[in-house]
Design a protein around this motif. Structure first.
Motif, PDB file in Angstrom:
ATOM      1  N   GLY A  42       0.802  -1.220   0.000  1.00 17.37           N
ATOM      2  CA  GLY A  42       0.000   0.000   0.000  1.00 17.37           C
ATOM      3  C   GLY A  42       0.834   1.268   0.000  1.00 17.37           C
ATOM      4  O   GLY A  42       0.301   2.361  -0.134  1.00 17.37           O
ATOM      5  N   PHE A  43       2.168   1.129   0.136  1.00 14.23           N
ATOM      6  CA  PHE A  43       3.047   2.301   0.168  1.00 14.23           C
ATOM      7  C   PHE A  43       3.331   2.778  -1.251  1.00 14.23           C
ATOM      8  O   PHE A  43       3.659   1.993  -2.133  1.00 14.23           O
ATOM      9  CB  PHE A  43       4.362   1.970   0.878  1.00 14.23           C
ATOM     10  CG  PHE A  43       5.272   3.150   1.007  1.00 14.23           C
ATOM     11  CD1 PHE A  43       4.938   4.201   1.849  1.00 14.23           C
ATOM     12  CD2 PHE A  43       6.444   3.220   0.290  1.00 14.23           C
ATOM     13  CE1 PHE A  43       5.775   5.305   1.964  1.00 14.23           C
ATOM     14  CE2 PHE A  43       7.297   4.303   0.402  1.00 14.23           C
ATOM     15  CZ  PHE A  43       6.962   5.352   1.248  1.00 14.23           C
ATOM     16  N   ASP A  44       3.209   4.100  -1.459  1.00 15.52           N
ATOM     17  CA  ASP A  44       3.428   4.698  -2.774  1.00 15.52           C
ATOM     18  C   ASP A  44       4.311   5.939  -2.630  1.00 15.52           C
ATOM     19  O   ASP A  44       3.814   7.062  -2.523  1.00 15.52           O
ATOM     20  CB  ASP A  44       2.080   5.059  -3.409  1.00 15.52           C
ATOM     21  CG  ASP A  44       2.198   5.567  -4.830  1.00 15.52           C
ATOM     22  OD1 ASP A  44       3.264   5.373  -5.453  1.00 15.52           O
ATOM     23  OD2 ASP A  44       1.229   6.171  -5.317  1.00 15.52           O
ATOM     24  N   HIS A  45       5.623   5.743  -2.556  1.00 17.35           N
ATOM     25  CA  HIS A  45       6.645   6.784  -2.527  1.00 17.35           C
ATOM     26  C   HIS A  45       6.673   7.630  -1.257  1.00 17.35           C
ATOM     27  O   HIS A  45       7.723   7.836  -0.693  1.00 17.35           O
ATOM     28  CB  HIS A  45       6.551   7.699  -3.750  1.00 17.35           C
ATOM     29  CG  HIS A  45       6.738   6.992  -5.034  1.00 17.35           C
ATOM     30  ND1 HIS A  45       7.981   6.641  -5.517  1.00 17.35           N
ATOM     31  CD2 HIS A  45       5.843   6.548  -5.943  1.00 17.35           C
ATOM     32  CE1 HIS A  45       7.845   6.025  -6.670  1.00 17.35           C
ATOM     33  NE2 HIS A  45       6.551   5.951  -6.951  1.00 17.35           N
ATOM     34  N   ASP A  46       5.533   8.201  -0.849  1.00 13.54           N
ATOM     35  CA  ASP A  46       5.524   9.078   0.320  1.00 13.54           C
ATOM     36  C   ASP A  46       4.252   8.918   1.161  1.00 13.54           C
ATOM     37  O   ASP A  46       4.041   9.665   2.110  1.00 13.54           O
ATOM     38  CB  ASP A  46       5.701  10.546  -0.080  1.00 13.54           C
ATOM     39  CG  ASP A  46       4.655  11.027  -1.083  1.00 13.54           C
ATOM     40  OD1 ASP A  46       3.658  10.309  -1.321  1.00 13.54           O
ATOM     41  OD2 ASP A  46       4.840  12.126  -1.637  1.00 13.54           O
ATOM     42  N   HIS A  47       3.421   7.955   0.800  1.00 16.34           N
ATOM     43  CA  HIS A  47       2.157   7.751   1.513  1.00 16.34           C
ATOM     44  C   HIS A  47       1.692   6.303   1.363  1.00 16.34           C
ATOM     45  O   HIS A  47       2.182   5.579   0.496  1.00 16.34           O
ATOM     46  CB  HIS A  47       1.070   8.687   0.968  1.00 16.34           C
ATOM     47  CG  HIS A  47       0.629   8.328  -0.418  1.00 16.34           C
ATOM     48  ND1 HIS A  47       1.305   8.756  -1.550  1.00 16.34           N
ATOM     49  CD2 HIS A  47      -0.402   7.564  -0.865  1.00 16.34           C
ATOM     50  CE1 HIS A  47       0.703   8.275  -2.630  1.00 16.34           C
ATOM     51  NE2 HIS A  47      -0.344   7.544  -2.234  1.00 16.34           N
ATOM     52  N   TYR A  48       0.756   5.934   2.215  1.00 10.13           N
ATOM     53  CA  TYR A  48       0.057   4.663   2.062  1.00 10.13           C
ATOM     54  C   TYR A  48      -1.349   4.968   1.563  1.00 10.13           C
ATOM     55  O   TYR A  48      -1.978   5.938   2.011  1.00 10.13           O
ATOM     56  CB  TYR A  48      -0.063   3.921   3.397  1.00 10.13           C
ATOM     57  CG  TYR A  48       1.198   3.201   3.803  1.00 10.13           C
ATOM     58  CD1 TYR A  48       1.389   1.857   3.478  1.00 10.13           C
ATOM     59  CD2 TYR A  48       2.183   3.852   4.523  1.00 10.13           C
ATOM     60  CE1 TYR A  48       2.550   1.194   3.859  1.00 10.13           C
ATOM     61  CE2 TYR A  48       3.340   3.197   4.904  1.00 10.13           C
ATOM     62  CZ  TYR A  48       3.516   1.872   4.566  1.00 10.13           C
ATOM     63  OH  TYR A  48       4.662   1.213   4.941  1.00 10.13           O
ATOM     64  N   ASP A  49      -1.833   4.161   0.650  1.00 10.70           N
ATOM     65  CA  ASP A  49      -3.231   4.215   0.248  1.00 10.70           C
ATOM     66  C   ASP A  49      -3.994   3.330   1.224  1.00 10.70           C
ATOM     67  O   ASP A  49      -3.610   2.181   1.459  1.00 10.70           O
ATOM     68  CB  ASP A  49      -3.411   3.697  -1.177  1.00 10.70           C
ATOM     69  CG  ASP A  49      -2.734   4.592  -2.202  1.00 10.70           C
ATOM     70  OD1 ASP A  49      -2.863   5.828  -2.080  1.00 10.70           O
ATOM     71  OD2 ASP A  49      -2.093   4.068  -3.123  1.00 10.70           O
ATOM     72  N   VAL A  50      -5.064   3.882   1.808  1.00 13.51           N
ATOM     73  CA  VAL A  50      -5.855   3.127   2.780  1.00 13.51           C
ATOM     74  C   VAL A  50      -7.336   3.204   2.413  1.00 13.51           C
ATOM     75  O   VAL A  50      -7.829   4.263   2.030  1.00 13.51           O
ATOM     76  CB  VAL A  50      -5.626   3.621   4.224  1.00 13.51           C
ATOM     77  CG1 VAL A  50      -4.204   3.327   4.670  1.00 13.51           C
ATOM     78  CG2 VAL A  50      -5.923   5.095   4.376  1.00 13.51           C
ATOM     79  N   PRO A  51      -8.045   2.092   2.525  1.00 14.25           N
ATOM     80  CA  PRO A  51      -9.474   2.105   2.189  1.00 14.25           C
ATOM     81  C   PRO A  51     -10.282   2.854   3.244  1.00 14.25           C
ATOM     82  O   PRO A  51      -9.914   2.890   4.424  1.00 14.25           O
ATOM     83  CB  PRO A  51      -9.844   0.622   2.150  1.00 14.25           C
ATOM     84  CG  PRO A  51      -8.836  -0.053   3.008  1.00 14.25           C
ATOM     85  CD  PRO A  51      -7.577   0.765   2.914  1.00 14.25           C
ATOM     86  N   ALA A  52     -11.385   3.423   2.799  1.00 13.51           N
ATOM     87  CA  ALA A  52     -12.242   4.234   3.674  1.00 13.51           C
ATOM     88  C   ALA A  52     -12.633   3.505   4.951  1.00 13.51           C
ATOM     89  O   ALA A  52     -12.667   4.107   6.029  1.00 13.51           O
ATOM     90  CB  ALA A  52     -13.487   4.660   2.907  1.00 13.51           C
ATOM     91  N   GLU A  53     -12.884   2.213   4.846  1.00 11.36           N
ATOM     92  CA  GLU A  53     -13.357   1.477   6.023  1.00 11.36           C
ATOM     93  C   GLU A  53     -12.293   1.337   7.114  1.00 11.36           C
ATOM     94  O   GLU A  53     -12.602   0.928   8.232  1.00 11.36           O
ATOM     95  CB  GLU A  53     -13.911   0.105   5.635  1.00 11.36           C
ATOM     96  CG  GLU A  53     -12.958  -0.803   4.930  1.00 11.36           C
ATOM     97  CD  GLU A  53     -12.978  -0.676   3.402  1.00 11.36           C
ATOM     98  OE1 GLU A  53     -12.357  -1.535   2.754  1.00 11.36           O
ATOM     99  OE2 GLU A  53     -13.596   0.268   2.867  1.00 11.36           O
TER     100      GLU A  53
END
Length: 88
Positions: A42-53
């Motif tokens: 889920g890590f993308d260079h400078d952040h993690y993408d996280v689902p709304a839930e």
């Protein structure tokens, strides 16, 4: 030093996604993500993408909810922001 999560505004894979960042260090961000059970993919260079839930649980763990513009502003101020041109 804070872990920040913005509003889930980005649709993908049947859900809405938010960003999880640190305004201090990537080590802090990775440690928080591990403790929250967020997969490394889920890590993308400078952040993690996280689902709304997952947002309520992240806030319960100490993440601060902020608007997207504030998240970006604080990420830039931290020096951790990876520019779009450098993501390739």
């Amino acid at each position: 030093m804070a872990i920040l999560v913005d509003e889930p505004l980005w649709p993908n894979h049947g859900t809405m996604w938010a960003h999880l960042v640190s305004d201090a260090s990537l080590d802090e961000l990775h440690a928080f993500a591990r403790a929250a059970g967020i997969p490394a993919r889920g890590f993308d260079h400078d952040h993690y993408d996280v689902p709304a839930e997952r947002i309520d649980a992240l806030v319960a763990m100490g993440a601060q909810r902020v608007p997207p513009k504030e998240l970006v502003r604080r990420l830039i101020a931290s020096g951790l922001r990876v520019k779009e041109r450098d993501r390739r």
